[in-house]
Design a protein around this motif. Structure first.
Motif, short mmCIF file in Angstrom:
data_model
loop_
_atom_site.label_atom_id
_atom_site.label_comp_id
_atom_site.label_asym_id
_atom_site.label_seq_id
_atom_site.Cartn_x
_atom_site.Cartn_y
_atom_site.Cartn_z
N SER A 1 -1.87 1.18 -4.28
CA SER A 1 -0.76 0.32 -3.87
C SER A 1 0.25 0.23 -5.00
CB SER A 1 -1.26 -1.09 -3.52
OG SER A 1 -2.12 -1.08 -2.40
N GLY B 1 4.80 2.37 0.09
CA GLY B 1 4.92 1.67 -1.18
C GLY B 1 5.97 2.26 -2.10
N PRO C 1 0.83 -1.21 0.00
CA PRO C 1 0.00 0.00 0.00
C PRO C 1 0.86 1.26 0.00
CG PRO C 1 -0.86 -1.60 1.57
CD PRO C 1 0.47 -2.12 1.11
#
Length: 261
Positions: free
Chosen positions: A62, A40, A35
């Protein structure tokens, strides 16, 4: 293609990547879904800096990081594999590992609770014991405790407690503290720093279920000592489940309750 899901703890995520790499055959690939609000973008950059064959897509808030196993193993793999095993964390003096709550620090709320606990005796439990910080200190300070049941649903926490607590009064076991725990005797006291996250989202019912089960497992007049973030709505459930309760303290973003069954 294998898919792994990253966690909020980056070290745990790196460990999952290393494990996936070790199990993969050369030429095959796996996907890490991380995520964006769990780092991320930064994790993607770190992976790209260490691995030869990486591609990435951004969707569903994500990063989908696709790693192909090459003949050359990145130097970082051994370090990342170490995140998947218990180790002594010198800064805290406990065995721990990424993935456990507050794995490399002393939780402020747990430390605060210790400051307010009275002398404890008889049969007790630490619900959601983690790597054993509360349990070890409680046993060290209270010679009149007969047994302390250290209970956590995570088998890694159970293993950590077994290494961290050298006291034959400790009964360390895996168990879900949101449900009745089989073969647990009626208790004189329970201490807890209940969780309030389930996977990614805040779940206030987790702590509420801990409180319900504490009431279920306590003897009449048994005491439950709880530390919680100040915004957690535990007052109503304490009122419903216990004969009485009081807020002992509120400081440093936490509140401490004493509830009597």
């Amino acid at each position: 293609m294998k898919t792994i899901h990253g966690t909020k703890q980056k070290h745990e995520t790196y460990g999952l990547v290393a494990l996936a790499w070790e199990k993969l055959r050369i030429g095959n690939e796996f996907t890490l879904i991380q995520p964006n609000d769990w780092g991320g973008k930064s994790i993607q950059k770190i992976i790209e800096s260490h691995f030869d064959s990486v591609s990435c897509e951004s969707k569903n808030k994500s990063r989908y990081i696709i790693i192909t196993k090459t003949e050359t193993t990145p130097d970082i793999i051994d370090e990342w594999l170490s995140h998947t095993k218990l180790r002594m964390v010198d800064d805290i003096g406990f065995y721990s590992m990424p993935g456990l709550f507050g794995w490399n620090k002393i939780d402020v709320g747990s430390k605060l609770l210790l400051d307010y606990l009275p002398d404890l005796k008889g049969q007790g439990a630490d619900f959601g014991c983690g790597y054993g910080y509360l349990s070890r200190h409680i046993l060290d300070k209270n010679p009149n405790i007969q047994n302390l049941y250290c209970v956590d649903c995570d088998d890694r926490a159970v293993e950590a407690c077994q290494k961290n607590i050298d006291d034959n009064r400790a009964v360390i076991r895996q168990g879900d503290c949101t449900k009745p725990i089989p073969d647990l005797p009626k208790l004189d006291f329970i201490v807890m720093n209940p969780p309030f996250h389930d996977s990614k989202s805040e779940d206030r019912t987790l702590g509420q279920d801990f409180i319900k089960m504490a009431a279920h497992h306590l003897k009449p007049k048994g005491e439950c000592w709880i530390v919680a973030n100040t915004h957690m709505p535990y007052e109503d459930i304490l009122k419903d489940c216990f004969f009485s309760f009081e807020r002992i303290a509120q400081e440093k973003g936490f509140k401490i309750f004493r509830a009597v069954r």
